[in-house]
Design an enzyme around this catalytic site. Structure first.
Site, PDB file in Angstrom:
ATOM      1  N   HIS A   1      81.382  30.701 -56.448  1.00 20.69           N
ATOM      2  CA  HIS A   1      80.685  29.510 -55.954  1.00 20.69           C
ATOM      3  C   HIS A   1      81.161  29.220 -54.538  1.00 20.69           C
ATOM      4  O   HIS A   1      82.365  29.178 -54.269  1.00 20.69           O
ATOM      5  CB  HIS A   1      80.989  28.294 -56.851  1.00 20.69           C
ATOM      6  CG  HIS A   1      80.497  26.991 -56.271  1.00 20.69           C
ATOM      7  ND1 HIS A   1      79.296  26.442 -56.621  1.00 20.69           N
ATOM      8  CD2 HIS A   1      81.043  26.161 -55.336  1.00 20.69           C
ATOM      9  CE1 HIS A   1      79.123  25.317 -55.931  1.00 20.69           C
ATOM     10  NE2 HIS A   1      80.173  25.130 -55.158  1.00 20.69           N
ATOM     11  N   LEU A   2      80.232  29.032 -53.623  1.00 24.45           N
ATOM     12  CA  LEU A   2      80.575  28.651 -52.252  1.00 24.45           C
ATOM     13  C   LEU A   2      79.927  27.304 -51.942  1.00 24.45           C
ATOM     14  O   LEU A   2      78.770  27.079 -52.301  1.00 24.45           O
ATOM     15  CB  LEU A   2      80.056  29.701 -51.258  1.00 24.45           C
ATOM     16  CG  LEU A   2      80.670  31.107 -51.335  1.00 24.45           C
ATOM     17  CD1 LEU A   2      79.916  32.070 -50.413  1.00 24.45           C
ATOM     18  CD2 LEU A   2      82.153  31.085 -50.981  1.00 24.45           C
TER      19      LEU A   2
ATOM     20  N   ASP B   1      66.213  40.972 -47.472  1.00 27.11           N
ATOM     21  CA  ASP B   1      65.325  39.828 -47.729  1.00 27.11           C
ATOM     22  C   ASP B   1      65.844  38.612 -46.950  1.00 27.11           C
ATOM     23  O   ASP B   1      66.085  37.553 -47.507  1.00 27.11           O
ATOM     24  CB  ASP B   1      65.275  39.550 -49.236  1.00 27.11           C
ATOM     25  CG  ASP B   1      64.179  38.552 -49.621  1.00 27.11           C
ATOM     26  OD1 ASP B   1      63.297  38.275 -48.777  1.00 27.11           O
ATOM     27  OD2 ASP B   1      64.204  38.036 -50.754  1.00 27.11           O
TER      28      ASP B   1
END
Length: 309
Positions: free
Chosen positions: A90-91, A217
């Site tokens: 998680h950032l 992407d």
């Protein structure tokens, strides 16, 4: 689902943080665990494992270059009810603003990384006392990727090719046009593509293309920043032409002029860039047509007509 997650991560603590996120394809949720906070992407489609395995391999490949920050991947877990979860670091992220120039520099470094590895390898092989095969430098001299990656949820054909024009024409554009014809029976698109594919080599006259590791992407929704600098995520990586990366970046906004100028300071635009950018945007418009329907037909057909002029 949470019991399975607990078991697979070997954690006694699994507490939802209330942070959630997600895009058009998957939903996401953050949890506190014994080893820190993780972000979990969930997708219930049967092909979710293929998609997440490709994303994990992409994050690992980008991370190894030590050029631009990505969330550290942890594990892909199959759900008993069908579908899969993808666990990663998680950032704490917010929209890209302060670090836009840094991202331009770091994306150029990512794209130059393989070329630098090849140069290093050649130099080592010419050095007396170091035989071939002793180098620890991994260099890639073909176009493709080691696993299937998905742009959205559509799998990309990543079989290794020596020739970029053939790779892009067949394994990117032809693949998307075939899906359009299968789903929509669009005759005009098929006829335009039959003419365009004969012309594609002309767009690459006198352009040297060294395989570059791509995010694949890179639109505004897949970039952000945290306290230390820029972050990119949700990749669909492969080794290709560095210019391909800038196609979708220019389609939906989200990148400032400082991003582009910092990037082109390291990788200057080659002659014919504008036409090739259109050719690369064609892949994304076709891919959006295949994901989201006929709203993207007009842009796909317009680009093919423009390129045939």
């Amino acid at each position: 689902m949470e019991a399975k997650l607990k078991k697979e991560l070997g954690t006694t603590l699994l507490k939802s943080t209330g942070h959630s996120g997600g895009g058009c394809i998957s939903e996401g949720q953050s949890y506190d665990t014994d080893r820190g906070r993780v972000f979990v992407k969930i997708n219930h489609k049967s092909e979710a494992k293929l998609m997440f395995d490709g994303e994990m391999a992409s994050l690992e490949a980008i991370s190894k270059t030590e050029t631009v920050k990505v969330p550290k991947p942890v594990k892909v877990i199959e759900l008993d009810t069908g579908g899969s979860m993808f666990v990663m670091e998680h950032l704490d992220m917010k929209g890209l603003s302060k670090y836009s120039k840094h991202l331009g520099e770091q994306m150029a470094d990512l794209h130059l990384h393989n070329k630098r590895q090849m140069e290093k390898l050649n130099k080592e092989q010419q050095t007396v006392g170091r035989g071939a095969g002793q180098s620890e430098v991994a260099a890639v001299n073909k176009f493709g990727f080691c696993v299937t990656t998905c742009c959205g949820y559509i799998p990309q054909v990543n079989e290794w090719q020596d020739d970029w024009v053939e790779f892009y024409s067949q394994q990117r554009l032809q693949h998307q046009v075939s899906l359009v014809e299968k789903s929509y029976g669009d005759r005009e698109a098929g006829e335009l593509w039959a003419k365009l594919q004969l012309k594609i080599p002309q767009f690459f006259t006198d352009v040297e293309i060294v395989p570059a590791l791509l995010h694949g992407d890179l639109w505004g929704g897949n970039v952000a920043e945290c306290a230390e600098g820029p972050v990119i995520f949700d990749p669909a990586s492969f080794y290709g032409h560095s210019e391909f990366e800038l196609a979708i970046a220019g389609m939906f906004g989200g990148f400032s002029s400082s991003f582009y100028s910092a990037y082109h300071d390291k990788i200057p635009q080659a002659p014919g860039f504008a036409k090739r950018k259109q050719l690369y945007q064609l892949f994304h418009y076709l891919n959006h047509w295949n994901h989201f329907g006929g709203g993207y037909r007009g842009s796909s057909v317009r680009i093919m007509k423009d390129l045939l002029k």
